[in-house]
Design a protein around this motif. Structure first.
Motif, PDB file in Angstrom:
ATOM      1  N   TYR A  84      28.199  41.298  42.415  1.00  0.00           N
ATOM      2  CA  TYR A  84      29.320  41.027  43.417  1.00  0.00           C
ATOM      3  C   TYR A  84      29.572  42.335  44.426  1.00  0.00           C
ATOM      4  O   TYR A  84      29.512  42.045  45.613  1.00  0.00           O
ATOM      5  CB  TYR A  84      30.700  40.631  42.663  1.00  0.00           C
ATOM      6  CG  TYR A  84      32.005  40.665  43.550  1.00  0.00           C
ATOM      7  CD1 TYR A  84      32.265  39.296  44.392  1.00  0.00           C
ATOM      8  CD2 TYR A  84      32.470  41.788  43.749  1.00  0.00           C
ATOM      9  CE1 TYR A  84      33.338  39.512  45.143  1.00  0.00           C
ATOM     10  CE2 TYR A  84      33.820  41.609  44.126  1.00  0.00           C
ATOM     11  CZ  TYR A  84      33.960  40.770  45.096  1.00  0.00           C
ATOM     12  OH  TYR A  84      35.316  40.667  45.754  1.00  0.00           O
ATOM     13  N   TRP A  91      35.597  35.579  42.981  1.00  0.00           N
ATOM     14  CA  TRP A  91      35.512  36.865  41.768  1.00  0.00           C
ATOM     15  C   TRP A  91      35.824  36.280  40.557  1.00  0.00           C
ATOM     16  O   TRP A  91      34.876  36.824  39.676  1.00  0.00           O
ATOM     17  CB  TRP A  91      36.612  37.565  42.311  1.00  0.00           C
ATOM     18  CG  TRP A  91      36.909  38.707  41.352  1.00  0.00           C
ATOM     19  CD1 TRP A  91      37.933  39.010  40.354  1.00  0.00           C
ATOM     20  CD2 TRP A  91      35.962  39.844  40.956  1.00  0.00           C
ATOM     21  NE1 TRP A  91      37.829  39.911  39.557  1.00  0.00           N
ATOM     22  CE2 TRP A  91      36.811  40.574  39.661  1.00  0.00           C
ATOM     23  CE3 TRP A  91      34.762  40.219  41.198  1.00  0.00           C
ATOM     24  CZ2 TRP A  91      35.919  41.789  39.340  1.00  0.00           C
ATOM     25  CZ3 TRP A  91      34.017  41.460  40.666  1.00  0.00           C
ATOM     26  CH2 TRP A  91      34.939  42.197  39.656  1.00  0.00           C
ATOM     27  N   HIS A  92      36.855  35.573  40.200  1.00  0.00           N
ATOM     28  CA  HIS A  92      36.999  35.136  38.688  1.00  0.00           C
ATOM     29  C   HIS A  92      35.809  34.402  38.157  1.00  0.00           C
ATOM     30  O   HIS A  92      35.694  34.196  37.122  1.00  0.00           O
ATOM     31  CB  HIS A  92      38.301  34.670  38.632  1.00  0.00           C
ATOM     32  CG  HIS A  92      39.471  35.690  38.775  1.00  0.00           C
ATOM     33  ND1 HIS A  92      40.118  35.889  39.927  1.00  0.00           N
ATOM     34  CD2 HIS A  92      39.827  36.758  37.819  1.00  0.00           C
ATOM     35  CE1 HIS A  92      41.068  36.708  39.605  1.00  0.00           C
ATOM     36  NE2 HIS A  92      40.871  37.170  38.525  1.00  0.00           N
ATOM     37  N   ARG A  96      29.561  37.123  34.400  1.00  0.00           N
ATOM     38  CA  ARG A  96      29.208  38.584  34.321  1.00  0.00           C
ATOM     39  C   ARG A  96      28.266  39.252  35.323  1.00  0.00           C
ATOM     40  O   ARG A  96      27.383  39.711  35.103  1.00  0.00           O
ATOM     41  CB  ARG A  96      28.323  38.795  33.131  1.00  0.00           C
ATOM     42  CG  ARG A  96      29.245  38.591  31.511  1.00  0.00           C
ATOM     43  CD  ARG A  96      28.471  38.884  30.548  1.00  0.00           C
ATOM     44  NE  ARG A  96      27.444  37.911  30.340  1.00  0.00           N
ATOM     45  CZ  ARG A  96      26.686  37.917  29.120  1.00  0.00           C
ATOM     46  NH1 ARG A  96      26.764  38.930  28.206  1.00  0.00           N
ATOM     47  NH2 ARG A  96      25.767  36.814  29.027  1.00  0.00           N
ATOM     48  N   ALA A 127      42.106  46.126  37.995  1.00  0.00           N
ATOM     49  CA  ALA A 127      41.320  47.301  37.635  1.00  0.00           C
ATOM     50  C   ALA A 127      42.206  48.114  36.657  1.00  0.00           C
ATOM     51  O   ALA A 127      41.842  48.659  35.642  1.00  0.00           O
ATOM     52  CB  ALA A 127      40.325  47.735  38.508  1.00  0.00           C
ATOM     53  N   TRP A 136      35.035  36.862  48.047  1.00  0.00           N
ATOM     54  CA  TRP A 136      36.290  37.447  47.092  1.00  0.00           C
ATOM     55  C   TRP A 136      36.994  36.504  46.353  1.00  0.00           C
ATOM     56  O   TRP A 136      37.258  36.552  45.279  1.00  0.00           O
ATOM     57  CB  TRP A 136      37.294  38.242  48.288  1.00  0.00           C
ATOM     58  CG  TRP A 136      38.431  38.595  47.690  1.00  0.00           C
ATOM     59  CD1 TRP A 136      38.410  39.922  46.930  1.00  0.00           C
ATOM     60  CD2 TRP A 136      39.811  38.160  47.285  1.00  0.00           C
ATOM     61  NE1 TRP A 136      39.881  40.101  46.613  1.00  0.00           N
ATOM     62  CE2 TRP A 136      40.515  38.976  46.835  1.00  0.00           C
ATOM     63  CE3 TRP A 136      40.167  36.868  47.921  1.00  0.00           C
ATOM     64  CZ2 TRP A 136      41.958  38.457  46.518  1.00  0.00           C
ATOM     65  CZ3 TRP A 136      41.556  36.601  47.515  1.00  0.00           C
ATOM     66  CH2 TRP A 136      42.402  37.338  47.014  1.00  0.00           C
ATOM     67  N   GLN A 195      29.930  41.000  38.034  1.00  0.00           N
ATOM     68  CA  GLN A 195      30.609  42.018  38.796  1.00  0.00           C
ATOM     69  C   GLN A 195      29.820  42.834  39.562  1.00  0.00           C
ATOM     70  O   GLN A 195      29.893  43.294  40.691  1.00  0.00           O
ATOM     71  CB  GLN A 195      31.521  42.861  37.694  1.00  0.00           C
ATOM     72  CG  GLN A 195      32.411  41.880  37.226  1.00  0.00           C
ATOM     73  CD  GLN A 195      32.112  41.436  35.676  1.00  0.00           C
ATOM     74  OE1 GLN A 195      30.919  41.040  35.361  1.00  0.00           O
ATOM     75  NE2 GLN A 195      33.213  41.510  34.649  1.00  0.00           N
ATOM     76  N   VAL A 222      33.022  36.650  37.405  1.00  0.00           N
ATOM     77  CA  VAL A 222      33.484  37.528  36.344  1.00  0.00           C
ATOM     78  C   VAL A 222      33.007  36.751  34.926  1.00  0.00           C
ATOM     79  O   VAL A 222      32.485  37.400  33.909  1.00  0.00           O
ATOM     80  CB  VAL A 222      34.972  37.798  36.155  1.00  0.00           C
ATOM     81  CG1 VAL A 222      35.170  38.608  34.918  1.00  0.00           C
ATOM     82  CG2 VAL A 222      35.286  38.761  37.101  1.00  0.00           C
ATOM     83  N   HIS A 267      42.072  43.854  43.814  1.00  0.00           N
ATOM     84  CA  HIS A 267      41.184  44.313  42.953  1.00  0.00           C
ATOM     85  C   HIS A 267      41.528  45.691  42.175  1.00  0.00           C
ATOM     86  O   HIS A 267      41.070  45.839  41.091  1.00  0.00           O
ATOM     87  CB  HIS A 267      39.696  44.643  43.827  1.00  0.00           C
ATOM     88  CG  HIS A 267      38.852  43.479  44.093  1.00  0.00           C
ATOM     89  ND1 HIS A 267      38.110  42.934  42.884  1.00  0.00           N
ATOM     90  CD2 HIS A 267      38.304  42.783  45.112  1.00  0.00           C
ATOM     91  CE1 HIS A 267      37.408  41.976  43.165  1.00  0.00           C
ATOM     92  NE2 HIS A 267      37.364  41.970  44.641  1.00  0.00           N
TER      93      HIS A 267
END
Length: 403
Positions: free
Chosen positions: A291, A279-280, A286, A350, A276, A288, A283, A346
């Motif tokens: 993940y 995550w960034h 690319r 979003a 977790w 996602q 991102v 999350h």
């Protein structure tokens, strides 16, 4: 099935698996024998190869050094009639054997840099200085990106710690804090290595138990995770992917038997938190979809394991009441609360557009929650290593004055 390692090595294209495999393999050889011998030399060579594949294996170095130094003080002849000078000679011989292996493998691997230097007038210092500057990039500042460690969190307002510490002193502050955090792990590993492999691990009924060769590998895995997590939380120029270093040895701990419910919960939880926290970074690459796919596969794997376990291999907890209370707090509050926080962030990211005045609000919240979780893991690792050190008892017949 380790989502963080799969995503970083196959999506971010960082080949950490070679470094981690060599380091973990070295731990196996280092814990095979009671005293310093050829197995420790092989382990030292493997660890040097890990260091030279990727310098991030330095995060394990304090744990390895402390454990092997403790083994150096446990000599083969434990007779009480041996003189003090004889024991000192054996200790020096043990240290010399390991030092020769380390210096030799480094000389072989680094010699080509000197042999193929740009100019014959260049000295060894001239050739090696640029390499060391790349390995230890002190000129880049305390940190660059947003990483879930103490310095990044302390740099947020109102603390703004980078504004209060001169730039030239920041590496020293980072070094001091790192040393303080990893010192307890090193002390415990030194004591465990000094006791030798012939030990008794208390059984689930609180009795004497039986001789075990697994106690030391467990201790070294937890200790290496603790020192590497200390580096991640407190050292200079930390990258997000460095969280793989404490994650790798703790992942192996989850494969062992005779775990309690706490360990069965906290180790998978740590995997989820580590993934977790990336995550960034993912991102940007690319990743996602990858993940979420790896996380779902991992959660399915955990559900399958828990449904087929049926209570087998879970040892009763006979630890101190303070330790038991700490475990209960984690199981009832920290574990569900942190999962809700991660899932909530999350969903918020979003569906909620951050205000123009706070464009980085979600990455900042990510590092705050991640840092809090990693501090909990650091504390849990220290508690686990302390419990392992307390479980290890030297046989009365093998006890010597060094103990």
């Amino acid at each position: 099935i380790q989502p963080a390692l799969v995503l970083i090595d196959n999506g971010h294209y960082q080949f950490n698996n070679v470094c981690l495999g060599l380091a973990l393999g070295s731990f196996h050889f280092m814990t095979l024998t009671d005293t310093i011998g050829w197995c420790d030399v092989i382990g030292s060579i493997l660890f040097c190869l890990a260091l030279n594949w990727k310098q991030m294996a330095l995060y394990y170095a304090p744990a390895v050094f402390a454990y092997l130094l403790g083994k150096c003080f446990r000599v083969k002849d434990q007779s009480t009639t041996k003189t003090t000078m004889g024991r000192i000679s054996d200790i020096v011989s043990n240290i010399g054997m390991l030092a020769t292996a380390v210096i030799g493998i480094f000389a072989v691997l680094w010699y080509p840099f000197y042999h193929y230097r740009e100019s014959p007038e260049q000295s060894v210092v001239d050739v090696m200085s640029p390499i060391l500057q790349r390995i230890f990039p002190f000129n880049r500042g305390l940190f660059e990106g947003k990483v879930a460690n103490l310095w990044c969190v302390a740099a947020l307002k109102p603390l703004s710690i980078r504004d209060h510490i001169p730039e030239e002193l920041q590496p020293l502050y980072a070094l001091a804090l790192t040393l303080v955090m990893m010192l307890p792990f090193c002390i415990l590993l030194f004591q465990i290595g000094r006791r030798g492999r012939k030990m008794v691990v208390s059984n689930s009924n609180g009795g004497g138990g039986e001789e075990s060769s697994r106690g030391h590998i467990k201790a070294l895995l937890v200790g290496a995770a603790g020192t590497s997590l200390s580096f991640f939380l407190a050292s200079f120029q930390v990258h997000e992917k460095s969280i793989l270093l404490p994650l790798a040895p703790l992942s192996l701990m989850s494969l062992g038997g005779n775990s309690d419910d706490f360990r069965e919960t906290i180790l998978p939880w740590f995997t989820i938190v580590c993934t977790w926290s990336l995550w960034h970074l993912l991102v940007v690459d690319r990743l996602q979809m990858a993940y979420f796919a790896t996380m779902v596969i991992y959660l399915c794997y955990l559900f399958y394991c828990s449904s087929h376990r049926n209570g087998q291999g879970i040892a009763k907890d006979h630890s101190h009441w303070v330790v038991q209370k700490t475990k209960q707090i984690f199981m009832k509050l920290v574990f569900p609360g942190s999962l809700l926080a991660m899932a909530g962030l999350h969903l918020m990211e979003a569906f909620i557009v951050p205000p123009l005045s706070l464009p980085d609000i979600f990455p900042v919240l990510w590092i705050v929650v991640g840092c809090a979780c990693f501090i909990i893991i650091w504390m849990a690792s220290l508690m686990d290593l302390w419990i392992l050190s307390r479980e290890v008892e030297v046989r009365a017949g093998n006890k010597d004055k060094y103990d």
